[in-house]
Design an enzyme around this catalytic site. Sequence first.
Site, PDB file in Angstrom:
ATOM      1  N   HIS A 246       5.925  -2.644  -1.887  1.00 38.47           N
ATOM      2  CA  HIS A 246       5.536  -3.858  -1.357  1.00 38.47           C
ATOM      3  C   HIS A 246       6.315  -4.644  -0.975  1.00 38.47           C
ATOM      4  O   HIS A 246       5.985  -5.366   0.338  1.00 38.47           O
ATOM      5  CB  HIS A 246       4.323  -4.468  -2.230  1.00 38.47           C
ATOM      6  N   TYR A 250       6.905  -6.633   3.578  1.00 40.26           N
ATOM      7  CA  TYR A 250       7.513  -8.027   3.729  1.00 40.26           C
ATOM      8  C   TYR A 250       8.786  -7.973   4.327  1.00 40.26           C
ATOM      9  O   TYR A 250       9.168  -8.966   4.946  1.00 40.26           O
ATOM     10  CB  TYR A 250       7.184  -8.963   2.629  1.00 40.26           C
ATOM     11  N   HIS A 397      -5.433  -0.052   7.763  1.00 45.83           N
ATOM     12  CA  HIS A 397      -4.889  -1.506   7.355  1.00 45.83           C
ATOM     13  C   HIS A 397      -3.293  -1.425   7.623  1.00 45.83           C
ATOM     14  O   HIS A 397      -2.983  -2.393   8.321  1.00 45.83           O
ATOM     15  CB  HIS A 397      -5.055  -1.723   5.699  1.00 45.83           C
ATOM     16  N   PHE A 398      -2.686  -0.417   7.214  1.00 42.63           N
ATOM     17  CA  PHE A 398      -1.003  -0.694   7.710  1.00 42.63           C
ATOM     18  C   PHE A 398      -0.784  -0.487   9.210  1.00 42.63           C
ATOM     19  O   PHE A 398       0.295  -0.909   9.704  1.00 42.63           O
ATOM     20  CB  PHE A 398      -0.110   0.004   6.837  1.00 42.63           C
ATOM     21  N   HIS A 399      -1.790   0.214   9.916  1.00 37.51           N
ATOM     22  CA  HIS A 399      -1.713   0.279  11.383  1.00 37.51           C
ATOM     23  C   HIS A 399      -1.585  -1.296  11.900  1.00 37.51           C
ATOM     24  O   HIS A 399      -1.174  -1.478  13.238  1.00 37.51           O
ATOM     25  CB  HIS A 399      -2.446   1.523  11.981  1.00 37.51           C
ATOM     26  N   ARG A 462      -6.931   9.819   3.095  1.00 38.65           N
ATOM     27  CA  ARG A 462      -6.037   9.768   3.852  1.00 38.65           C
ATOM     28  C   ARG A 462      -5.074  10.947   3.919  1.00 38.65           C
ATOM     29  O   ARG A 462      -5.248  11.915   2.741  1.00 38.65           O
ATOM     30  CB  ARG A 462      -5.392   8.560   3.596  1.00 38.65           C
ATOM     31  N   ARG A 463      -4.196  11.389   4.638  1.00 41.76           N
ATOM     32  CA  ARG A 463      -3.262  12.183   4.378  1.00 41.76           C
ATOM     33  C   ARG A 463      -3.846  13.784   4.106  1.00 41.76           C
ATOM     34  O   ARG A 463      -3.652  14.447   3.409  1.00 41.76           O
ATOM     35  CB  ARG A 463      -2.260  11.965   3.322  1.00 41.76           C
TER      36      ARG A 463
HETATM   37 FE1  HAS Z   1      -0.990  -3.974   2.685  1.00 39.22          FE
HETATM   38  C1  HAS Z   1      -1.305  -0.884   1.256  1.00 39.22           C
HETATM   39  C2  HAS Z   1      -2.561  -5.524   0.061  1.00 39.22           C
HETATM   40  C3  HAS Z   1      -0.155  -7.410   3.924  1.00 39.22           C
HETATM   41  C4  HAS Z   1       1.412  -2.727   4.862  1.00 39.22           C
HETATM   42  N1  HAS Z   1       0.092  -2.334   2.909  1.00 39.22           N
HETATM   43  C5  HAS Z   1      -0.539  -1.096   2.366  1.00 39.22           C
HETATM   44  C6  HAS Z   1       0.373   0.039   2.834  1.00 39.22           C
HETATM   45  C7  HAS Z   1       1.219  -0.558   3.601  1.00 39.22           C
HETATM   46  C8  HAS Z   1       1.145  -1.838   3.671  1.00 39.22           C
HETATM   47  C9  HAS Z   1       2.279   0.294   4.725  1.00 39.22           C
HETATM   48  O1  HAS Z   1      -3.280  -4.893  -2.924  1.00 39.22           O
HETATM   49  C10 HAS Z   1       0.229   1.594   2.435  1.00 39.22           C
HETATM   50  C11 HAS Z   1       1.234   2.101   1.524  1.00 39.22           C
HETATM   51  C12 HAS Z   1       0.865   3.455   1.106  1.00 39.22           C
HETATM   52  O2  HAS Z   1       1.234   4.301   1.701  1.00 39.22           O
HETATM   53  O3  HAS Z   1       0.367   3.560   0.017  1.00 39.22           O
HETATM   54  N2  HAS Z   1      -1.152  -6.008   2.026  1.00 39.22           N
HETATM   55  C13 HAS Z   1      -1.931  -6.466   0.879  1.00 39.22           C
HETATM   56  C14 HAS Z   1      -2.010  -7.779   0.968  1.00 39.22           C
HETATM   57  C15 HAS Z   1      -1.340  -8.204   2.187  1.00 39.22           C
HETATM   58  C16 HAS Z   1      -0.751  -7.002   2.676  1.00 39.22           C
HETATM   59  C17 HAS Z   1      -2.781  -8.805  -0.097  1.00 39.22           C
HETATM   60  N3  HAS Z   1       0.423  -4.901   4.197  1.00 39.22           N
HETATM   61  C18 HAS Z   1       0.836  -6.181   4.407  1.00 39.22           C
HETATM   62  C19 HAS Z   1       1.633  -6.367   5.304  1.00 39.22           C
HETATM   63  C20 HAS Z   1       1.881  -4.980   5.552  1.00 39.22           C
HETATM   64  C21 HAS Z   1       1.166  -4.230   4.899  1.00 39.22           C
HETATM   65  C22 HAS Z   1       1.997  -7.757   6.028  1.00 39.22           C
HETATM   66  C23 HAS Z   1       3.145  -4.449   6.854  1.00 39.22           C
HETATM   67  C24 HAS Z   1       3.855  -5.375   7.448  1.00 39.22           C
HETATM   68  N4  HAS Z   1      -1.846  -3.393   1.000  1.00 39.22           N
HETATM   69  C25 HAS Z   1      -2.131  -4.330   0.096  1.00 39.22           C
HETATM   70  C26 HAS Z   1      -2.871  -3.327  -1.073  1.00 39.22           C
HETATM   71  C27 HAS Z   1      -2.298  -2.097  -0.720  1.00 39.22           C
HETATM   72  C28 HAS Z   1      -1.961  -2.227   0.601  1.00 39.22           C
HETATM   73  C29 HAS Z   1      -3.415  -3.621  -2.364  1.00 39.22           C
HETATM   74  C30 HAS Z   1      -2.635  -0.960  -1.497  1.00 39.22           C
HETATM   75  C31 HAS Z   1      -3.777  -0.184  -0.996  1.00 39.22           C
HETATM   76  C32 HAS Z   1      -4.083   1.128  -1.972  1.00 39.22           C
HETATM   77  O4  HAS Z   1      -4.891   1.156  -3.100  1.00 39.22           O
HETATM   78  O5  HAS Z   1      -3.581   2.109  -1.739  1.00 39.22           O
HETATM   79  C33 HAS Z   1      -1.264  -9.803   2.515  1.00 39.22           C
HETATM   80  O6  HAS Z   1       0.115 -10.048   2.653  1.00 39.22           O
HETATM   81  C34 HAS Z   1      -1.897 -10.256   3.612  1.00 39.22           C
HETATM   82  C35 HAS Z   1      -1.697 -11.585   3.944  1.00 39.22           C
HETATM   83  C36 HAS Z   1      -2.073 -11.855   5.447  1.00 39.22           C
HETATM   84  C37 HAS Z   1      -2.992 -12.909   6.058  1.00 39.22           C
HETATM   85  C38 HAS Z   1      -3.289 -13.030   7.432  1.00 39.22           C
HETATM   86  C39 HAS Z   1      -2.611 -14.490   7.798  1.00 39.22           C
HETATM   87  C40 HAS Z   1      -2.786 -14.624   9.332  1.00 39.22           C
HETATM   88  C41 HAS Z   1      -1.558 -14.831  10.287  1.00 39.22           C
HETATM   89  C42 HAS Z   1      -1.998 -14.766  11.729  1.00 39.22           C
HETATM   90  C43 HAS Z   1      -2.481 -16.114  12.483  1.00 39.22           C
HETATM   91  C44 HAS Z   1      -2.740 -15.981  13.602  1.00 39.22           C
HETATM   92  C45 HAS Z   1      -2.224 -16.851  14.583  1.00 39.22           C
HETATM   93  C46 HAS Z   1      -2.821 -16.632  15.836  1.00 39.22           C
HETATM   94  C47 HAS Z   1      -1.807 -18.297  14.265  1.00 39.22           C
HETATM   95  C48 HAS Z   1      -3.679 -13.736   4.822  1.00 39.22           C
HETATM   96  C49 HAS Z   1      -0.517 -15.444   9.768  1.00 39.22           C
HETATM   97  C50 HAS Z   1      -3.609 -17.854  16.471  1.00 39.22           C
HETATM   98  C51 HAS Z   1      -4.869 -17.323  16.934  1.00 39.22           C
HETATM   99  C52 HAS Z   1      -5.925 -18.125  17.566  1.00 39.22           C
HETATM  100  C53 HAS Z   1      -7.394 -17.613  17.593  1.00 39.22           C
HETATM  101  C54 HAS Z   1      -5.441 -19.215  18.310  1.00 39.22           C
END
Ligand code: HAS
Length: 572
Positions: A246, A250, A397-399, A462-463
Amino acid sequence: MSQITLERSNKQEQEMIKTNKVTKTTGFLKVDSKDASLSMAHIYVAFIALFLGGTAGLLQVLVRSGRFELPKGIGYYQVLTVHGVLLGLILTTFFIYGFQIAAVSRTSGTLTPKQRLICWVGFWTMTIGTVMAATMVLLNEASVLYTFYAPLQAHWIYYLGLALVVVGSWIGGLGQALRWMQWRKENPHQTSPLLSFMVVCNNLMWFVATIGVASEVLFQLLPWSLGLVERVDILLSRTLFWSFGHALVYFWLLPAYMIWYVVVPKVIGGKIFSDALARLSFILFVLFSVPVGIHHQLTEPGIAGSWKFLQVILTMMVVIPSLLTAFSMFATFETRGRELGGNGLFNWLKKLPWGDVRFFAPFMGMLIFIPGGAGGIVNASYQMNQLIHNTIWVTGHFHLTVATAVVLSFFGATYWLVPHLRGRTLTKSLNRLGIIQTITWVVGMTIMSSSMHIEGLLGAPRRSTFSDYGGAEIAKTWASYQIAQAVGGTLLFIGIVLFLYIFINLCFFAPKGDQEFPIGTVAENAEKTPAILENFKIWIVILVALLLIAYTYPIYDIIQNAPLGSKGYKLW
Ligand code: HAS
């Protein structure tokens, strides 16, 4: 940052120019040419990986659609391994290091010959490791996917290759950190350059995270694949992997955040909302990225529910710095939009430079990160994880996260970084092509990832491929989604070809000139940065404490109560 600090940072730049730590031509501070070559070497490897891994991705969606068979006995898992390893591990690590080296050189000053040599040793160690691992995958001796879960077993050369990639990254990361440490020594009692500070945070997190996976590879998988031990404890190996896995996500995300916090404000002509908030968000990532890996193992019976619950809570903590980032970026955009005369609730958005790909590409990444992050919170929400775990929702999700938020930010950075390092310029026509490339990516990903999310909710694993479902009735309800994924995936492949066309032009054919490496300055009315944020001793102590709390007992319990069976592999 106060006016005094602003003046001081201008003075720092003047000092760096005087002492030849950076050169200034036509108004832009330039990365030294030797550091530029080092950085470009990483970027070339990254984009070769992008081409090969992207081609494997195209083959995959076509196979999954059930209308295409791989030729010459090539296996689906072999292609899936090429895709995951080359894009998830190699493209990311090499691009990140190429970017970070340039970032440190630009903001802390040119690397010394010794620091540069260390980075070159890191580069060659990683490259040799990559060639070893890639060769084994192409020979079908390591079709174990990018997560290389035991009991799937690969050739020992594959594991050794990956170990070398990790060791090389430690060496390269050290070279970058040494430059920042030197800056601190030369400028006592001053806040260090924000971008270099962020690089050091990312490398520190990476170093701590990779200890788990390095232990898994060195003490379990390598001896096992060499035949020195008969069995490995599967649950232990998965736990060690996810203690790294994980934080790995990040490690991909933080360089995108560096671009959002530091580069994008300058590109739009605005200011960094708050230096202190940006540093705080990075420190929170350092603390909370590693002790959360068990949220990938919520369905595994060998770990007690209470420990899973603790790590679910810690996972929710690691969401906070992303929310801080969303707030900061919104503030930067709104302030700039209103400065340019925009008004109303969202009308100021129209004032942002939509025609500039250096802004447009990372902005689209941010936008897509909103649903991507929301999906992550669903994944982490213990009970809801039961619904989506091991379904193709996770792939969706990860795409959105790594393959869009992160990759689009990397593409956006390439459009100014590569001409900067190569002494060329981003022309109007290449900029326009970059906008088309970004739109192609966003449309392709929206189609592919949305259908993956829906299909996952309908229970599709998946997979897996069409033929794995053995004509099951339920598979028929998934079929149309898989065709949509093939359409989206094809658009993404076109996006890769377009990107590589622009990249090659920027490297070798664009007109010679000076392209800016944009570094934002902090808003005048922002609070002063507290010195504690740079005191890594404190953060490392807290990090170690959190790690011990989150992992000591679960690992003790796994070793104690899930011993190896007498026959075959003990799964749990
Ligand atoms: Fe994830 C599975 C939980 C973030 C990548 N994640 C994966 C896998 C990958 C991955 C590759 O809890 C699969 C692994 C595998 O092969 O099995 N993930 C999270 C959580 C977050 C999260 C809580 N993941 C990421 C990020 C990744 C990534 C970042 C890659 C870079 N993920 C999981 C969990 C799994 C998981 C479980 C396991 C699932 C399972 O059962 O297998 C958090 O960090 C997300 C927080 C993000 C936010 C969004 C904030 C938004 C922002 C943009 C603001 C936009 C603006 C634009 C300012 C709360 C910062 C302005 C817009 C206007 C309209 C003006």
